[in-house]
Design an enzyme around this catalytic site. Structure first.
Site, PDB file in Angstrom:
ATOM      1  N   ASN A 143      47.318  35.928  47.185  1.00  0.00           N
ATOM      2  CA  ASN A 143      46.571  36.021  46.081  1.00  0.00           C
ATOM      3  C   ASN A 143      47.414  37.075  45.246  1.00  0.00           C
ATOM      4  O   ASN A 143      48.231  37.952  45.552  1.00  0.00           O
ATOM      5  CB  ASN A 143      45.178  36.859  46.395  1.00  0.00           C
ATOM      6  CG  ASN A 143      44.441  37.206  45.360  1.00  0.00           C
ATOM      7  OD1 ASN A 143      44.195  36.469  44.462  1.00  0.00           O
ATOM      8  ND2 ASN A 143      43.764  38.590  45.167  1.00  0.00           N
ATOM      9  N   GLY A 176      43.946  29.918  33.977  1.00  0.00           N
ATOM     10  CA  GLY A 176      44.880  29.104  34.573  1.00  0.00           C
ATOM     11  C   GLY A 176      46.365  29.345  33.864  1.00  0.00           C
ATOM     12  O   GLY A 176      47.224  28.433  34.324  1.00  0.00           O
ATOM     13  N   SER A 177      46.677  30.547  33.346  1.00  0.00           N
ATOM     14  CA  SER A 177      47.949  30.673  32.796  1.00  0.00           C
ATOM     15  C   SER A 177      48.716  31.161  33.998  1.00  0.00           C
ATOM     16  O   SER A 177      49.875  30.506  33.806  1.00  0.00           O
ATOM     17  CB  SER A 177      47.775  31.908  31.803  1.00  0.00           C
ATOM     18  OG  SER A 177      47.551  33.180  32.560  1.00  0.00           O
ATOM     19  N   ASN A 178      48.441  31.728  35.049  1.00  0.00           N
ATOM     20  CA  ASN A 178      49.257  31.521  36.162  1.00  0.00           C
ATOM     21  C   ASN A 178      49.547  30.272  36.855  1.00  0.00           C
ATOM     22  O   ASN A 178      50.546  29.909  37.192  1.00  0.00           O
ATOM     23  CB  ASN A 178      48.571  32.595  36.929  1.00  0.00           C
ATOM     24  CG  ASN A 178      48.906  34.197  36.781  1.00  0.00           C
ATOM     25  OD1 ASN A 178      49.907  34.484  37.057  1.00  0.00           O
ATOM     26  ND2 ASN A 178      48.012  34.750  36.406  1.00  0.00           N
ATOM     27  N   HIS A 227      46.720  39.970  42.225  1.00  0.00           N
ATOM     28  CA  HIS A 227      45.547  41.170  41.919  1.00  0.00           C
ATOM     29  C   HIS A 227      46.161  41.816  40.860  1.00  0.00           C
ATOM     30  O   HIS A 227      47.491  42.520  41.035  1.00  0.00           O
ATOM     31  CB  HIS A 227      45.073  41.892  42.951  1.00  0.00           C
ATOM     32  CG  HIS A 227      43.980  42.758  42.537  1.00  0.00           C
ATOM     33  ND1 HIS A 227      42.636  42.272  42.539  1.00  0.00           N
ATOM     34  CD2 HIS A 227      43.854  43.898  42.381  1.00  0.00           C
ATOM     35  CE1 HIS A 227      41.789  43.073  42.290  1.00  0.00           C
ATOM     36  NE2 HIS A 227      42.449  44.274  41.837  1.00  0.00           N
ATOM     37  N   ASP A 275      41.176  41.827  48.935  1.00  0.00           N
ATOM     38  CA  ASP A 275      42.327  42.509  48.484  1.00  0.00           C
ATOM     39  C   ASP A 275      42.905  43.482  49.520  1.00  0.00           C
ATOM     40  O   ASP A 275      43.314  44.475  49.288  1.00  0.00           O
ATOM     41  CB  ASP A 275      42.034  43.363  47.255  1.00  0.00           C
ATOM     42  CG  ASP A 275      41.089  42.469  46.245  1.00  0.00           C
ATOM     43  OD1 ASP A 275      41.826  41.282  45.994  1.00  0.00           O
ATOM     44  OD2 ASP A 275      40.345  43.389  45.375  1.00  0.00           O
ATOM     45  N   LEU A 332      37.677  33.496  41.624  1.00  0.00           N
ATOM     46  CA  LEU A 332      37.028  34.652  41.952  1.00  0.00           C
ATOM     47  C   LEU A 332      35.879  34.696  42.985  1.00  0.00           C
ATOM     48  O   LEU A 332      35.129  35.375  43.158  1.00  0.00           O
ATOM     49  CB  LEU A 332      36.524  34.948  40.388  1.00  0.00           C
ATOM     50  CG  LEU A 332      37.355  35.159  39.583  1.00  0.00           C
ATOM     51  CD1 LEU A 332      36.636  35.473  37.929  1.00  0.00           C
ATOM     52  CD2 LEU A 332      38.268  36.597  39.775  1.00  0.00           C
TER      53      LEU A 332
HETATM   54  C1  GAR Z   1      45.142  37.340  36.371  1.00  0.00           C
HETATM   55  O1  GAR Z   1      45.535  38.373  35.601  1.00  0.00           O
HETATM   56  C2  GAR Z   1      44.955  37.624  37.814  1.00  0.00           C
HETATM   57  O2  GAR Z   1      45.598  38.837  38.333  1.00  0.00           O
HETATM   58  C3  GAR Z   1      43.382  37.947  37.759  1.00  0.00           C
HETATM   59  O3  GAR Z   1      42.858  37.135  37.169  1.00  0.00           O
HETATM   60  C4  GAR Z   1      43.848  36.630  35.897  1.00  0.00           C
HETATM   61  C5  GAR Z   1      43.693  35.155  35.995  1.00  0.00           C
HETATM   62  O4  GAR Z   1      44.339  34.738  34.793  1.00  0.00           O
HETATM   63  N1  GAR Z   1      42.814  37.933  39.296  1.00  0.00           N
HETATM   64  C6  GAR Z   1      41.979  38.950  39.732  1.00  0.00           C
HETATM   65  O5  GAR Z   1      41.562  39.582  39.060  1.00  0.00           O
HETATM   66  C7  GAR Z   1      41.631  38.716  41.130  1.00  0.00           C
HETATM   67  N2  GAR Z   1      40.793  39.563  41.749  1.00  0.00           N
HETATM   68  P1  GAR Z   1      44.727  33.277  34.519  1.00  0.00           P
HETATM   69  O6  GAR Z   1      43.531  32.357  35.014  1.00  0.00           O
HETATM   70  O7  GAR Z   1      45.094  32.908  33.335  1.00  0.00           O
HETATM   71  O8  GAR Z   1      45.937  32.813  35.760  1.00  0.00           O
END
Ligand code: GAR
Length: 190
Positions: free
Chosen positions: A103, A13-15, A105, A146, A86
């Site tokens: 999304n 969940g950093s994003n 990626h 994607d 995911l």
């Molecule tokens: C992020 O790097 C995102 O781009 C990736 O998962 C990570 C989630 O990090 N997404 C994918 O790979 C989707 N196919 P977060 O939970 O710390 O935001």
């Protein structure tokens, strides 16, 4: 009226946290809900800390969508942001939010997209294939993994001694810098 967004995530969940912080004072965008299929994921703790309501659902509930749709409608959600989510979205959800699901990626799509391509798997494959650059893609979500219209891509270079960890950090930095900006841009054009 501000546009209301729900963030879906399955992991750290950093994003999600960065997006919430970025829009905390925005008059145009409100993060109204954080949704996850993983009750124990760090994203739930982050949402609590940020005082954003959370909703945890099962894969069945996602696929059936009726109940989840109600939850989103009650909160007045206009746009859904997938930030490390995911599970594949059911067609009913995609049809209910046409061009309103975004999304992120962690690769330069169409390279390293599709089933099984997430997080570290991507960075390992990129390094193994001796790519000279990687990056992030922020795109609209359609029925295929994607493959929706790309809103923004940003690149980083790969050094000769790049490791999964260092590449993860580079990608993380791009995500933190550009994901909120891409969301802002997309929502302005609604
Ligand atoms: C992020 O790097 C995102 O781009 C990736 O998962 C990570 C989630 O990090 N997404 C994918 O790979 C989707 N196919 P977060 O939970 O710390 O935001």
């Amino acid at each position: 009226m501000p546009k209301k967004i729900a963030i879906f995530g399955s992991g750290s969940g950093s994003n999600a946290e960065n997006i919430c912080t970025y829009f905390a004072q925005s008059p145009d965008i409100d993060v109204v809900l954080i949704c996850t299929n993983k009750r124990d994921a760090l994203i739930v703790k982050r949402a609590k800390k940020l005082n954003i309501p959370t909703y945890v659902f099962t894969k069945n509930e996602l696929n059936n969508f009726a109940n989840l749709h109600k939850k989103l409608k009650v909160r007045g959600v206009d746009v859904v942001i997938l930030a490390g989510f995911l599970l594949k979205l059911p067609p009913k959800m995609i049809d209910s939010y046409p061009n309103r699901i975004i999304n992120i990626h962690p690769s330069l799509l169409p390279k390293y997209g599709g089933k099984g391509m997430y997080g570290d798997n991507i960075h390992k494959a990129v390094i193994k294939n001796k790519e000279t650059e990687s990056g992030i893609s922020i795109h609209l979500v359609n029925q295929n993994y994607d493959e929706g219209k790309i809103i923004l891509q940003e690149k980083c270079s790969i050094s000769f001694n790049e490791s999964t960890e260092t590449l993860t950090q580079k990608i993380h930095k791009l995500e933190q810098n550009y994901f909120p900006l891409a969301i802002e841009k997309m929502i302005k054009n609604l």
